[in-house]
Design a protein around this motif. Structure first.
Motif, PDB file in Angstrom:
ATOM      1  N   HIS A  20      75.982  41.699 134.726  1.00  6.28           N
ATOM      2  CA  HIS A  20      74.579  42.020 134.505  1.00  6.28           C
ATOM      3  C   HIS A  20      74.460  43.362 133.786  1.00  6.28           C
ATOM      4  O   HIS A  20      75.074  44.345 134.164  1.00  6.28           O
ATOM      5  N   HIS A  21      73.672  43.373 132.724  1.00  6.34           N
ATOM      6  CA  HIS A  21      73.404  44.616 132.003  1.00  6.34           C
ATOM      7  C   HIS A  21      71.978  44.530 131.478  1.00  6.34           C
ATOM      8  O   HIS A  21      71.578  43.510 130.912  1.00  6.34           O
ATOM      9  N   GLU A  22      71.208  45.588 131.654  1.00 10.19           N
ATOM     10  CA  GLU A  22      69.802  45.540 131.261  1.00 10.19           C
ATOM     11  C   GLU A  22      69.591  45.472 129.752  1.00 10.19           C
ATOM     12  O   GLU A  22      68.556  45.019 129.283  1.00 10.19           O
ATOM     13  N   ASP A  23      70.592  45.902 128.956  1.00 11.53           N
ATOM     14  CA  ASP A  23      70.435  45.929 127.507  1.00 11.53           C
ATOM     15  C   ASP A  23      70.994  44.707 126.783  1.00 11.53           C
ATOM     16  O   ASP A  23      70.627  44.442 125.655  1.00 11.53           O
ATOM     17  N   LEU A  24      71.925  43.994 127.411  1.00  9.94           N
ATOM     18  CA  LEU A  24      72.621  42.922 126.707  1.00  9.94           C
ATOM     19  C   LEU A  24      72.970  41.814 127.693  1.00  9.94           C
ATOM     20  O   LEU A  24      73.474  42.079 128.779  1.00  9.94           O
ATOM     21  N   SER A  25      72.727  40.581 127.317  1.00  8.43           N
ATOM     22  CA  SER A  25      72.995  39.444 128.193  1.00  8.43           C
ATOM     23  C   SER A  25      74.436  38.981 128.080  1.00  8.43           C
ATOM     24  O   SER A  25      74.989  38.900 126.990  1.00  8.43           O
TER      25      SER A  25
END
Length: 80
Positions: A20-25
């Motif tokens: 999980h990363h808020e900037d990149l899926s």
């Protein structure tokens, strides 16, 4: 940035929380490449959410973006 174009990297085997990363899926289709070694072909620094890319055979997009923390240097062993 730790990695640059031409570097060989291993895609880390990540759990769901690590992917999980808020900037990149990190999409489902990327899971099959975990643990594999690839050579970086592009580092995109235009936007903070873009990361490291390289071609992937059998991928209709021909590339995926990876955050630096999703990659590691491959471990090399020298036999005797």
């Amino acid at each position: 940035m730790k990695f640059k174009v031409g570097d060989t990297v291993r895609i880390k085997v990540l759990n769901e929380r690590e992917r999980h990363h808020e900037d990149l899926s990190y999409v489902y289709e990327m899971l099959k490449y975990q643990g594999q070694i690839h050579q970086i072909t592009q580092v995109d620094t235009r936007k903070k959410e873009y990361g490291i890319t390289f071609p992937q055979k059998g991928n209709e997009r021909n590339y995926w973006y990876y955050k630096e923390e999703w990659l590691e240097e491959p471990i090399e062993y020298e036999a005797f």
